[in-house]
Motif scaffolding. Structure first.
Motif, PDB file in Angstrom:
ATOM      1  N   SER A  45     -22.387 -31.521  22.115  1.00  0.00           N
ATOM      2  CA  SER A  45     -22.679 -32.167  20.827  1.00  0.00           C
ATOM      3  C   SER A  45     -24.139 -31.973  20.433  1.00  0.00           C
ATOM      4  CB  SER A  45     -22.371 -33.663  20.901  1.00  0.00           C
ATOM      5  OG  SER A  45     -21.017 -33.874  21.173  1.00  0.00           O
ATOM      6  N   ILE A  46     -25.026 -32.153  21.389  1.00  0.00           N
ATOM      7  CA  ILE A  46     -26.459 -31.967  21.119  1.00  0.00           C
ATOM      8  C   ILE A  46     -26.738 -30.520  20.728  1.00  0.00           C
ATOM      9  CG2 ILE A  46     -28.753 -31.958  22.176  1.00  0.00           C
ATOM     10  CD1 ILE A  46     -27.792 -34.426  23.831  1.00  0.00           C
ATOM     11  N   LEU A  47     -26.157 -29.583  21.470  1.00  0.00           N
ATOM     12  CA  LEU A  47     -26.357 -28.170  21.146  1.00  0.00           C
ATOM     13  C   LEU A  47     -25.813 -27.836  19.751  1.00  0.00           C
ATOM     14  CD1 LEU A  47     -25.549 -26.428  24.556  1.00  0.00           C
ATOM     15  CD2 LEU A  47     -27.775 -26.531  23.407  1.00  0.00           C
ATOM     16  N   ALA A  48     -24.680 -28.419  19.388  1.00  0.00           N
ATOM     17  CA  ALA A  48     -24.101 -28.168  18.064  1.00  0.00           C
ATOM     18  C   ALA A  48     -25.039 -28.675  16.963  1.00  0.00           C
ATOM     19  CB  ALA A  48     -22.731 -28.835  17.949  1.00  0.00           C
ATOM     20  N   VAL A  49     -25.643 -29.836  17.171  1.00  0.00           N
ATOM     21  CA  VAL A  49     -26.595 -30.368  16.190  1.00  0.00           C
ATOM     22  C   VAL A  49     -27.817 -29.456  16.107  1.00  0.00           C
ATOM     23  CG1 VAL A  49     -28.187 -32.289  15.735  1.00  0.00           C
ATOM     24  CG2 VAL A  49     -25.820 -32.765  16.361  1.00  0.00           C
ATOM     25  N   LEU A  50     -28.310 -28.991  17.251  1.00  0.00           N
ATOM     26  CA  LEU A  50     -29.470 -28.101  17.258  1.00  0.00           C
ATOM     27  C   LEU A  50     -29.162 -26.775  16.569  1.00  0.00           C
ATOM     28  CD1 LEU A  50     -30.896 -28.757  20.844  1.00  0.00           C
ATOM     29  CD2 LEU A  50     -31.789 -29.599  18.656  1.00  0.00           C
ATOM     30  N   VAL A  51     -27.946 -26.273  16.758  1.00  0.00           N
ATOM     31  CA  VAL A  51     -27.536 -25.041  16.068  1.00  0.00           C
ATOM     32  C   VAL A  51     -27.547 -25.274  14.557  1.00  0.00           C
ATOM     33  CG1 VAL A  51     -25.567 -23.515  15.589  1.00  0.00           C
ATOM     34  CG2 VAL A  51     -26.184 -24.029  17.946  1.00  0.00           C
ATOM     35  N   ALA A  52     -27.024 -26.421  14.124  1.00  0.00           N
ATOM     36  CA  ALA A  52     -26.999 -26.729  12.687  1.00  0.00           C
ATOM     37  C   ALA A  52     -28.414 -26.815  12.115  1.00  0.00           C
ATOM     38  CB  ALA A  52     -26.253 -28.039  12.447  1.00  0.00           C
ATOM     39  N   ILE A  53     -29.324 -27.440  12.849  1.00  0.00           N
ATOM     40  CA  ILE A  53     -30.715 -27.561  12.387  1.00  0.00           C
ATOM     41  C   ILE A  53     -31.373 -26.187  12.320  1.00  0.00           C
ATOM     42  CG2 ILE A  53     -33.002 -28.441  13.023  1.00  0.00           C
ATOM     43  CD1 ILE A  53     -31.537 -30.939  14.144  1.00  0.00           C
ATOM     44  N   ALA A  54     -31.198 -25.388  13.364  1.00  0.00           N
ATOM     45  CA  ALA A  54     -31.786 -24.041  13.377  1.00  0.00           C
ATOM     46  C   ALA A  54     -31.222 -23.192  12.243  1.00  0.00           C
ATOM     47  CB  ALA A  54     -31.538 -23.367  14.729  1.00  0.00           C
ATOM     48  N   THR A  55     -29.942 -23.325  11.977  1.00  0.00           N
ATOM     49  CA  THR A  55     -29.308 -22.584  10.882  1.00  0.00           C
ATOM     50  C   THR A  55     -29.910 -22.995   9.543  1.00  0.00           C
ATOM     51  OG1 THR A  55     -27.234 -22.435  12.116  1.00  0.00           O
ATOM     52  CG2 THR A  55     -27.104 -22.075   9.742  1.00  0.00           C
ATOM     53  N   LEU A  56     -30.053 -24.290   9.344  1.00  0.00           N
ATOM     54  CA  LEU A  56     -30.639 -24.790   8.097  1.00  0.00           C
ATOM     55  C   LEU A  56     -32.068 -24.283   7.922  1.00  0.00           C
ATOM     56  CD1 LEU A  56     -30.415 -26.666   5.623  1.00  0.00           C
ATOM     57  CD2 LEU A  56     -31.327 -28.483   7.055  1.00  0.00           C
ATOM     58  N   LEU A  57     -32.862 -24.358   8.985  1.00  0.00           N
ATOM     59  CA  LEU A  57     -34.246 -23.880   8.914  1.00  0.00           C
ATOM     60  C   LEU A  57     -34.298 -22.380   8.611  1.00  0.00           C
ATOM     61  CD1 LEU A  57     -35.801 -25.825  11.920  1.00  0.00           C
ATOM     62  CD2 LEU A  57     -36.266 -26.209   9.494  1.00  0.00           C
ATOM     63  N   GLY A  58     -33.408 -21.621   9.231  1.00  0.00           N
ATOM     64  CA  GLY A  58     -33.362 -20.182   8.990  1.00  0.00           C
ATOM     65  C   GLY A  58     -33.001 -19.855   7.551  1.00  0.00           C
ATOM     66  N   HIS A  59     -32.021 -20.575   7.008  1.00  0.00           N
ATOM     67  CA  HIS A  59     -31.621 -20.337   5.622  1.00  0.00           C
ATOM     68  C   HIS A  59     -32.747 -20.702   4.655  1.00  0.00           C
ATOM     69  CE1 HIS A  59     -27.422 -19.176   6.137  1.00  0.00           C
ATOM     70  NE2 HIS A  59     -27.369 -20.061   7.116  1.00  0.00           N
ATOM     71  N   ARG A  60     -33.403 -21.816   4.920  1.00  0.00           N
ATOM     72  CA  ARG A  60     -34.506 -22.237   4.045  1.00  0.00           C
ATOM     73  C   ARG A  60     -35.647 -21.221   4.087  1.00  0.00           C
ATOM     74  NH1 ARG A  60     -34.566 -28.105   2.140  1.00  0.00           N
ATOM     75  NH2 ARG A  60     -32.327 -28.444   2.246  1.00  0.00           N
ATOM     76  N   ALA A  61     -35.994 -20.770   5.270  1.00  0.00           N
ATOM     77  CA  ALA A  61     -37.092 -19.805   5.400  1.00  0.00           C
ATOM     78  C   ALA A  61     -36.718 -18.481   4.726  1.00  0.00           C
ATOM     79  CB  ALA A  61     -37.439 -19.584   6.871  1.00  0.00           C
ATOM     80  N   SER A  62     -35.470 -18.066   4.848  1.00  0.00           N
ATOM     81  CA  SER A  62     -35.031 -16.825   4.192  1.00  0.00           C
ATOM     82  C   SER A  62     -35.064 -16.966   2.671  1.00  0.00           C
ATOM     83  CB  SER A  62     -33.616 -16.458   4.635  1.00  0.00           C
ATOM     84  OG  SER A  62     -33.607 -16.118   5.994  1.00  0.00           O
ATOM     85  N   THR A  63     -34.657 -18.122   2.176  1.00  0.00           N
ATOM     86  CA  THR A  63     -34.702 -18.377   0.733  1.00  0.00           C
ATOM     87  C   THR A  63     -36.147 -18.364   0.245  1.00  0.00           C
ATOM     88  OG1 THR A  63     -32.673 -19.689   0.844  1.00  0.00           O
ATOM     89  CG2 THR A  63     -34.072 -20.003  -1.093  1.00  0.00           C
TER      90      THR A  63
END
Length: 178
Positions: free
Chosen positions: A27-45
């Motif tokens: 569960s913790i890893l899944a949340v961290l994946v979601a956060i990393a994904t969000l940060l990656g998308h924001r930085a790419s945008t």
């Protein structure tokens, strides 16, 4: 037969003790994946927006440069003509030379702004790369950790945690890039 039942119960108890911490870790890893994904998308945008702004600045630079050369051409032309009204021609030539100076200065300012935007874009690109690398490592950690539930081997859980910490570190390192 009784010994087989006891061994099975002991194994089942050990498996159930492992299930809860592994599930929490997943569960913790899944949340961290979601956060990393969000940060990656924001930085790419942000990278795309900054690239667009830099491109706009370079287009403005080109427009100012073209205008500068036009003004220089008019000033040069007026300097070579032998007009009837030399005072008017000289005043007009001075006006064009003054405009040339203004365009030269504006062109330099626009160039600096474009270069600054490109630097920001580059840094945003490096941040996006870190976030995306962290995301990939965290996803791999999640998969390896989930193998624990299938194999009941604690080593997968420990390896998944270690890989998760590496993924978290990689993601967090994106914040250090400016």
């Amino acid at each position: 037969m009784h010994e087989i039942m006891e061994a099975h119960e002991a194994r089942s108890l050990e498996d159930s003790r492992l299930t809860l911490p592994v599930a929490v870790t997943l569960s913790i890893l899944a949340v961290l994946v979601a956060i990393a994904t969000l940060l990656g998308h924001r930085a790419s945008t942000e990278e795309i927006i900054l690239q667009t702004k830099a491109t706009d600045q370079w287009a403005l630079f080109q427009a100012k440069n073209i205008r500068l050369h036009e003004m220089q051409g008019f000033a040069d032309l007026l300097g070579t003509l032998s007009p009837v009204d030399k005072e008017k021609t000289e005043a007009l030539r001075e006006k064009y030379l003054k405009e040339t100076g203004r365009y030269e200065q504006e062109k330099d300012e626009v160039s600096e702004q474009a270069k600054e935007l490109e630097k920001e874009r580059e840094s945003s690109s490096r941040r996006a790369d870190r976030y995306e690398a962290g995301e990939a490592i965290l996803q791999i950690a999640l998969i390896i950790c989930s193998l624990t539930l299938l194999t009941k081997k604690r080593i997968f859980w420990l390896f998944g945690i270690a890989l998760g910490l590496i993924g978290l570190g990689t993601t967090l390192s994106g914040f250090l890039i400016h």
